[in-house]
Design a protein around this motif. Structure first.
Motif, PDB file in Angstrom:
ATOM      1  N   LYS A 175       0.755  -1.057   0.076  1.00 25.76           N
ATOM      2  CA  LYS A 175      -0.047   0.094  -0.146  1.00 25.76           C
ATOM      3  C   LYS A 175       0.880   1.279   0.015  1.00 25.76           C
ATOM      4  O   LYS A 175       0.435   2.292  -0.420  1.00 25.76           O
ATOM      5  N   LYS A 176       2.001   1.164   0.561  1.00 24.60           N
ATOM      6  CA  LYS A 176       3.129   2.425   0.607  1.00 24.60           C
ATOM      7  C   LYS A 176       3.302   2.558  -0.892  1.00 24.60           C
ATOM      8  O   LYS A 176       3.594   3.878  -1.264  1.00 24.60           O
ATOM      9  N   PHE A 177       3.592   1.769  -1.907  1.00 19.91           N
ATOM     10  CA  PHE A 177       4.183   1.773  -3.195  1.00 19.91           C
ATOM     11  C   PHE A 177       2.915   2.156  -3.956  1.00 19.91           C
ATOM     12  O   PHE A 177       3.190   2.865  -5.073  1.00 19.91           O
ATOM     13  N   GLU A 191       6.811   0.554  11.481  1.00 17.59           N
ATOM     14  CA  GLU A 191       7.627   1.510  11.053  1.00 17.59           C
ATOM     15  C   GLU A 191       8.927   1.373  10.255  1.00 17.59           C
ATOM     16  O   GLU A 191       9.134   2.113   9.347  1.00 17.59           O
ATOM     17  N   TYR A 192       9.631   0.259  10.807  1.00 18.49           N
ATOM     18  CA  TYR A 192      10.812  -0.307  10.223  1.00 18.49           C
ATOM     19  C   TYR A 192      10.531  -0.674   8.776  1.00 18.49           C
ATOM     20  O   TYR A 192      11.054  -0.507   7.663  1.00 18.49           O
ATOM     21  N   GLU A 193       9.349  -1.748   8.536  1.00 15.29           N
ATOM     22  CA  GLU A 193       8.799  -2.102   7.248  1.00 15.29           C
ATOM     23  C   GLU A 193       8.588  -1.023   6.296  1.00 15.29           C
ATOM     24  O   GLU A 193       8.759  -1.217   4.936  1.00 15.29           O
ATOM     25  N   ASN A 194       7.834   0.020   6.835  1.00 19.03           N
ATOM     26  CA  ASN A 194       7.381   1.001   6.068  1.00 19.03           C
ATOM     27  C   ASN A 194       8.497   2.055   5.568  1.00 19.03           C
ATOM     28  O   ASN A 194       8.429   2.571   4.591  1.00 19.03           O
ATOM     29  N   SER A 195       9.537   1.954   6.166  1.00 21.09           N
ATOM     30  CA  SER A 195      10.852   2.676   5.808  1.00 21.09           C
ATOM     31  C   SER A 195      11.541   1.949   4.750  1.00 21.09           C
ATOM     32  O   SER A 195      12.534   2.601   4.121  1.00 21.09           O
ATOM     33  N   LEU A 215      -3.812  -0.207  18.771  1.00 18.22           N
ATOM     34  CA  LEU A 215      -3.876  -1.593  19.597  1.00 18.22           C
ATOM     35  C   LEU A 215      -2.640  -2.175  19.696  1.00 18.22           C
ATOM     36  O   LEU A 215      -2.186  -2.971  20.409  1.00 18.22           O
ATOM     37  N   MET A 216      -1.565  -1.842  18.644  1.00 23.65           N
ATOM     38  CA  MET A 216      -0.328  -2.507  18.771  1.00 23.65           C
ATOM     39  C   MET A 216       0.511  -2.082  20.078  1.00 23.65           C
ATOM     40  O   MET A 216       0.363  -1.093  20.772  1.00 23.65           O
TER      41      MET A 216
END
Length: 311
Positions: free
Chosen positions: A2-4, A78-82, A68-69
């Motif tokens: 979804k980020k891309f 956040e690491y995966e999104n970066s 809820l995380m």
């Protein structure tokens, strides 16, 4: 993923894919399907509304799930999104399935005994995409040889000839029912009263000035006898009216003024004047024209019996 592919990219792409598929599969002639069929427009409107609603709902669910995380899970997300596209796990998994590459740590296990001036060779497997494509080419080659060389299938030249022949037949059939595309090859004589009345009106408006209202001839030739300068019959007359008379003299071309159907009607009316014997007709021009397609009469059967024959 979804980020891309953010929402402002996903929604238009999905919508236009569905739109293109509907235009392709729905036969709407020379107009777009969403214009010719209003229900298609309604469906597309509802579809894009539902698509946007789903994206908004999923976005709200993701925000709730994020709250809820645990701190560790948030840090991992956040690491995966970066990560960039090539660093993402799904991209690495996809490339692994397509190439079956081995990690650099296992190069020692893949080394072969060959040594060319210090250059060593690895025993890597061929990429699966290359292997599958090779097998597909083999199957295609077998089918191609069987289709065209063994069973004698039509090649491109033969297919073109057949398509041209079929297109010619379809054009001829269309010309029979398309009055505005009529020519001297497809025109037929009209004998019904409405068509002859319409032809008479056209004749009176455009032709009477040169041929007289009764067709007896004035500047133009007499149209009531069996003499014709450029040939009689519906086909010759249609051609003459359409393209005009002899070069430098004679009648002008009427194809820019009259439609083919109108020329057919006025030509049929002119032929209906044959043998009408108008008052003071113009002297005959041209030659006597005989329709070669008319069945020849049996002269022997029509020959008068000799009354002086000795019995």
């Amino acid at each position: 993923m979804k980020k891309f592919f953010p929402i402002y990219v996903r929604v238009p792409v999905i919508f236009f894919i569905v739109f293109a598929l509907m235009e392709y599969f729905i036969d709407s002639g020379d107009r777009p399907a969403f214009i010719k069929y209003p229900m298609v427009s309604v469906f597309l409107f509802v579809f894009v509304f539902i698509l946007i609603a789903i994206e908004i709902t999923l976005s709200a669910v993701n925000r709730v799930m994020y709250q809820l995380m645990t701190p560790e899970e948030k840090a991992k997300l956040e690491y995966e999104n970066s990560l960039t596209l090539k660093e993402s796990s799904w991209y690495k998994n996809l490339m692994q399935k397509l190439t079956k590459t081995q990690p650099i740590e296992r190069e020692g296990d893949l080394l072969m005994d060959h040594d060319y001036d210090g250059i060593k060779e690895l025993d890597n497997n061929l990429p699966p995409w290359w292997v599958y494509l090779f097998y597909i080419c083999i199957v295609f080659g077998v089918v191609y040889v069987a289709r065209y060389d063994v069973f004698g299938g039509d090649d491109q030249e033969m297919e073109l000839k057949k398509e041209m022949t079929q297109a010619k037949i379809e054009v001829e059939e269309y010309l029979k029912t398309a009055p505005d595309l009529m020519d001297e090859k497809t025109v037929v004589l009209l004998t019904d009263a409405p068509s002859l009345d319409a032809g008479k009106e056209i004749f009176t408006t455009n032709c009477a000035a040169c041929h007289r209202a009764d067709g007896g001839g004035q500047i133009g030739p007499n149209l009531t006898d069996n003499h014709w300068i450029l040939g009689g019959g519906i086909k010759n007359l249609f051609h003459t009216i359409t393209n005009g008379g002899r070069d430098g003299k004679g009648m002008i071309s009427w194809k820019g003024t009259l439609k083919p159907k109108e020329i057919q009607k006025v030509a049929s009316y002119i032929l209906s004047l044959q043998g009408s014997n108008p008052k003071d007709p113009k002297e005959a021009d041209g030659e006597i024209w005989v329709d070669e397609n008319m069945p020849k009469k049996d002269t022997a059967a029509n020959k008068a019996a000799d009354s002086t024959q000795v019995k």
